[in-house]
Design a protein around this motif. Sequence first.
Motif, short mmCIF file in Angstrom:
data_model
loop_
_atom_site.label_atom_id
_atom_site.label_comp_id
_atom_site.label_asym_id
_atom_site.label_seq_id
_atom_site.Cartn_x
_atom_site.Cartn_y
_atom_site.Cartn_z
N PHE B 5 16.44 -60.69 38.81
CA PHE B 5 16.95 -61.87 39.45
C PHE B 5 17.86 -61.10 40.73
CE2 PHE B 5 16.31 -64.04 35.48
CZ PHE B 5 15.78 -65.11 35.89
N LEU B 6 17.76 -61.61 41.62
CA LEU B 6 18.85 -60.96 42.80
C LEU B 6 20.05 -61.62 42.44
CD1 LEU B 6 17.22 -61.52 46.21
CD2 LEU B 6 18.04 -59.37 45.23
N VAL B 7 20.17 -63.18 41.91
CA VAL B 7 21.58 -63.78 41.83
C VAL B 7 21.21 -64.26 40.54
CG1 VAL B 7 23.00 -65.46 42.58
CG2 VAL B 7 21.77 -63.98 44.19
N ARG B 8 22.22 -64.31 39.65
CA ARG B 8 22.33 -65.50 38.66
C ARG B 8 23.82 -66.05 38.53
NH1 ARG B 8 20.28 -63.68 32.77
NH2 ARG B 8 20.79 -66.11 32.58
N MET B 9 23.71 -67.37 38.43
CA MET B 9 25.13 -68.07 38.44
C MET B 9 25.34 -68.82 37.30
SD MET B 9 25.24 -69.40 42.34
CE MET B 9 27.11 -69.64 42.68
N ARG B 10 26.02 -68.50 36.42
CA ARG B 10 26.16 -69.19 35.08
C ARG B 10 27.30 -70.06 34.78
NH1 ARG B 10 25.06 -64.56 30.88
NH2 ARG B 10 27.29 -64.74 30.70
N GLY B 11 27.18 -71.19 34.56
CA GLY B 11 28.10 -72.24 33.97
C GLY B 11 29.25 -72.29 35.06
N VAL B 12 28.85 -72.41 36.42
CA VAL B 12 29.52 -72.69 37.55
C VAL B 12 30.29 -74.01 37.46
CG1 VAL B 12 29.74 -72.77 40.07
CG2 VAL B 12 28.60 -70.81 38.81
N LYS B 13 31.80 -74.02 37.27
CA LYS B 13 32.59 -75.24 37.60
C LYS B 13 33.51 -75.27 38.86
CE LYS B 13 32.52 -76.51 32.78
NZ LYS B 13 33.13 -76.51 31.51
N LYS B 14 33.35 -76.67 39.53
CA LYS B 14 34.49 -76.63 40.69
C LYS B 14 34.99 -77.82 40.91
CE LYS B 14 36.05 -75.44 44.64
NZ LYS B 14 37.57 -74.66 44.77
N SER B 15 36.05 -78.27 41.01
CA SER B 15 36.55 -79.40 41.13
C SER B 15 37.44 -79.63 42.59
CB SER B 15 37.57 -79.98 40.14
OG SER B 15 37.09 -79.88 38.86
N PHE B 16 37.45 -80.56 43.24
CA PHE B 16 38.45 -80.61 44.31
C PHE B 16 39.37 -81.99 44.17
CE2 PHE B 16 34.34 -79.26 46.39
CZ PHE B 16 34.64 -78.38 47.10
N ALA B 17 40.57 -81.49 44.06
CA ALA B 17 41.68 -82.61 43.71
C ALA B 17 41.23 -83.66 42.94
CB ALA B 17 41.83 -83.37 45.07
N GLY B 18 40.55 -83.22 41.85
CA GLY B 18 40.16 -84.09 40.54
C GLY B 18 38.81 -84.66 40.60
N VAL B 19 37.99 -84.40 41.93
CA VAL B 19 36.61 -84.74 41.84
C VAL B 19 35.90 -83.52 41.09
CG1 VAL B 19 34.84 -85.54 43.44
CG2 VAL B 19 37.05 -86.35 43.82
N LYS B 20 35.03 -83.92 40.20
CA LYS B 20 34.26 -82.62 39.74
C LYS B 20 33.05 -82.54 40.66
CE LYS B 20 35.55 -82.38 34.87
NZ LYS B 20 36.27 -83.58 34.50
N ALA B 21 32.97 -81.40 41.25
CA ALA B 21 31.78 -81.44 42.24
C ALA B 21 30.44 -80.72 41.63
CB ALA B 21 32.13 -80.63 43.42
N LEU B 22 31.01 -79.66 40.49
CA LEU B 22 30.11 -78.89 39.92
C LEU B 22 30.67 -78.95 38.42
CD1 LEU B 22 29.43 -75.78 42.26
CD2 LEU B 22 28.10 -77.68 42.11
N ARG B 23 29.72 -79.21 37.42
CA ARG B 23 29.98 -79.64 36.26
C ARG B 23 29.23 -78.25 35.14
NH1 ARG B 23 31.08 -85.35 35.57
NH2 ARG B 23 30.84 -86.10 37.63
N GLY B 24 29.30 -77.21 35.81
CA GLY B 24 28.69 -76.13 34.90
C GLY B 24 27.20 -75.95 35.27
N VAL B 25 26.98 -75.52 36.27
CA VAL B 25 25.58 -75.09 36.85
C VAL B 25 25.18 -73.66 36.58
CG1 VAL B 25 24.49 -75.16 38.98
CG2 VAL B 25 26.11 -76.78 38.80
N ASP B 26 23.75 -73.60 36.08
CA ASP B 26 23.06 -72.42 36.17
C ASP B 26 22.26 -72.25 37.31
OD1 ASP B 26 24.21 -71.91 33.76
OD2 ASP B 26 23.02 -72.83 32.56
N PHE B 27 22.16 -71.20 37.81
CA PHE B 27 21.17 -70.85 39.01
C PHE B 27 20.83 -69.60 39.17
CE2 PHE B 27 20.27 -70.16 43.41
CZ PHE B 27 19.30 -71.21 43.78
N SER B 28 19.27 -69.29 39.20
CA SER B 28 18.99 -67.93 39.42
C SER B 28 17.97 -67.78 40.67
CB SER B 28 18.53 -67.40 38.09
OG SER B 28 17.95 -68.26 37.20
N LEU B 29 17.96 -66.89 41.19
CA LEU B 29 16.86 -66.66 42.35
C LEU B 29 16.61 -65.14 42.16
CD1 LEU B 29 16.22 -67.25 45.47
CD2 LEU B 29 18.29 -65.74 45.96
N ARG B 30 14.98 -65.07 42.40
CA ARG B 30 14.33 -63.76 42.26
C ARG B 30 14.12 -63.28 43.78
NH1 ARG B 30 11.38 -64.09 37.17
NH2 ARG B 30 11.67 -66.17 36.28
N PRO B 31 14.01 -61.97 43.66
CA PRO B 31 13.44 -61.11 44.72
C PRO B 31 12.32 -61.88 45.39
CG PRO B 31 13.81 -59.60 43.19
CD PRO B 31 14.37 -60.90 42.62
N GLY B 32 12.08 -61.96 46.87
CA GLY B 32 10.76 -62.20 47.31
C GLY B 32 10.58 -63.76 46.95
#
Lengths: 320, 497
Positions: B5-32
């Motif tokens: 994997f070029l990139v792996r994102m695991r359990g990514v969370k993000k809120s903006f002033a109380g709004v949950k935009a990401l609630r634990g996202v997994d994402f991966s990208l392979r080369p090519g």
Amino acid sequence: MSDAALAGRSRLALVRESLPVAVLAILIVASSFLNRNFLTGQNIFNLLRQNSGTIIVSFGMLLVILTGGIDLSVGSVAAFSSVLFATLLDERQNDAMALPPAFGLTLLCSLGFGALVGYLVAYRKMASFVVTLASMTAARGGAYMISHAKTIPITNETVNAFNKSSLFRVPYSVILAGAVFLVVAFALSRTVYGRLVKAIGSNETAVRLSGIRTDFYVMSVYMVSAALCTLGGIIESRTGVGDARVCQGLELDAIAACVIGGASLSGGRGTAVNTLMGVLILGLIGNIMVLMRIPPYPQQVIKGVIIIVAVLLQGQNKAK
Amino acid sequence: MAVEFLVRMRGVKKSFAGVKALRGVDFSLRPGEIHALVGENGAGKSTLMKILSGAHAMDEGDIFVDGEPARIGTPRRAKELGVGIVYQEFELADDLSIAENIFIDRLGAHGIVRWRDLYERAQRVLRNLGFDIDVRRPVGGISVAYKQMVEIAKALSANARILVLDEPTAVLTPNETEKLFAAMRSLKEAGVGVIYISHRMDEVFSVCDSVTVMRDGEVTGGGRIADFDVDGLVELMIGRKLSTMYPPRTAAVGGEILRLERLDGDAFSDVSLTLRKGEILGVFGLVGSGRTEIARAVFGGDGLRGGKVFVNGAEARIRSPHQGKRRGIALIPENRKEQGLVLDMPIKTNITMTNIRKVSSRLGVVSAKRENGAVDELVRRLTVKTRDTRNPASTLSGGNQQKVVIAKWLNTDAEVMIMDEPTRGVDVGAKVEIYNLMNELTARGAGILMISSELNEIIGMCDRVLVVDKGGVRGELPRELMTEKDIMKLVVGGHGS
Ligand SMILES: Nc1ncnc2c1ncn2[C@@H]1O[C@H](COP(=O)(O)OP(=O)(O)OP(=O)(O)O)[C@@H](O)[C@H]1O
Ligand SMILES: [Mg+2]
């Protein structure tokens, strides 16, 4: 405000918006330590009265700044109004006017002046800085011409009574400043006019493409500013004379008040309450420095530093 | 070094002033690989990518680049790690030239700009993308499609190993899109991993190898693209089945409502057309064809050099948008960020701006009650995803901002709607909503002039299409004769002659 709204708006924005109020509160407390007599009602009224002209003029400046412009001519227009008003009333002349027409004519003159400036900025797309730099010089020159560089005593009794008396211990000039504050605050928060003025400062293109005559609104703020300068100039003549030298540097105080109150010079941001706080903060600092017996020149340096600090504080909040 | 994997994102969370935009996202990208990231407006796609590019900080989660834990705190750090990104909204300096924008962070060695060299480099990058345009022109004066190509050139020229493209084709016509895809494929050959965000399903299926579907800040599915079909993917995105993409046109076409006679402007000449009541007239043209300029001129946004405009049979002299609006014309502009919205102001202020008198008293005092009533109804009708319409418009996702721009003009009683890319960046579900609205408007007798780069949309919704090229109308096709091939033939024919 509901919880949802509180959560929805960023907390930092709230802090930023209430910063000027907090600063003023701190200053008042600090000054009462410096001088125990400071926190008397009389002193507060004095502070308000000393600054009532600046308060009135600053609200015109605020509207101009909200559209993303600047008005450097406020001090000159105030001075021009002051001498024109006094001249028209001058009882040493045979053709002296009565109070209402004298006031009306003075107001009309500055409205015309503001309309010209506004036209050049809004319709001819000239930079407000340049246009008002020119009109600043012109208006001051006009004031000297009318008055022949002399002070003109105001003998009209109504005017002098207005400047001296008060209602329930509140000076009339303060009541007038308060009324202007209320009107501007209401206009900005509740009316179509205030809303569009702010929106134009944020993104003029989008507002214009919403089918709104943005040029008309831009022109109007310079007229409002000039009209308020007339009120401010007349109040500044409370010493009983019309004088071409009054209100020197008033534009700087008014701009500083807006900026200390969190208005953004690129437009779209600023409130009436905070502009009022801005004027009072500046005025109070002046008083404190006098109480502390700081000589005038260092006073200016300190004032300059305070303005920079105020903008810095807001800049940091904005970047986040 | 071969990593899976070029990139792996695991359990990514993000809120903006109380709004949950990401609630634990997994994402991966392979080369090519070209990896599609799809989902409804406001699903969190852009937010996830902004975390990868260092523009936002995440609240929780881990990111691995090349298998190593990476702390991406700043855009600069992301760049060092090889992340290149084309944001959904442009990030260009309007006063600088195209060349300067492309190489903004590499203008020259030792702080000295060698202009000739800079222009050559820029021209080369653009030419590789199949574009020939004077790179000395300031960006402010070029159309959104060119701006998009400049953004893409900027990201490509940085030699990124991980390239994020956030809805790059929303403003591109098929030709440019093909060029972009060719560039993406050659990057893929070179082992670059490409993350591709789009609301256009046909593109996703034609260019991508794998897909991740997001919904409400979560991943709802994904895998190899070959394992999916369009309906299945759409269902994962919006949580329900979508019966038809293009609702049937039933409005009766009536008499003439808008007529342009030999209109001349800066970017077009001799344009004549007639729009009828109840009709959706498509305007199709390539980048730089003058379609946007025609639309703006009719509305009063730009000056006209010559020609006449008739509204309801009467000649209308329209010199400003204000006059255009009074004549019952509305314009949904192509660039929502600069022309459509006052981003710093509340959503509701934006919506009522076009018709603020309707919600205020005669003395110009806005009635909060009437305003909220009007706004709430429009927000519901267009399914704008927001928690509070008092929030600034800038807090909305791109597609939801577009809906607000449409809502602004629905709030007027315009009879002539000029829509410049009305569904730009809008998700499939909401697109159908907008199409339904268009049908509703035409059923009430309005006429719609729809500029679109999406052939499917033109074919699906228009009663007639005009093909515009080099600032003039090159041909017209009625609904029965509209096919992708015939429309493109008119465009190409125009070029051949
Ligand atoms: N700066 C911000 N402040 C507050 N809320 C935000 C901000 N940026 C995004 N959001 C919210 O986060 C959520 C996800 O937004 P995001 O832009 O990632 O959506 P998206 O999937 O890219 O949608 P679209 O397809 O419309 O571009 C939305 O609900 C949006 O309103
Ligand atoms: Mg997005």
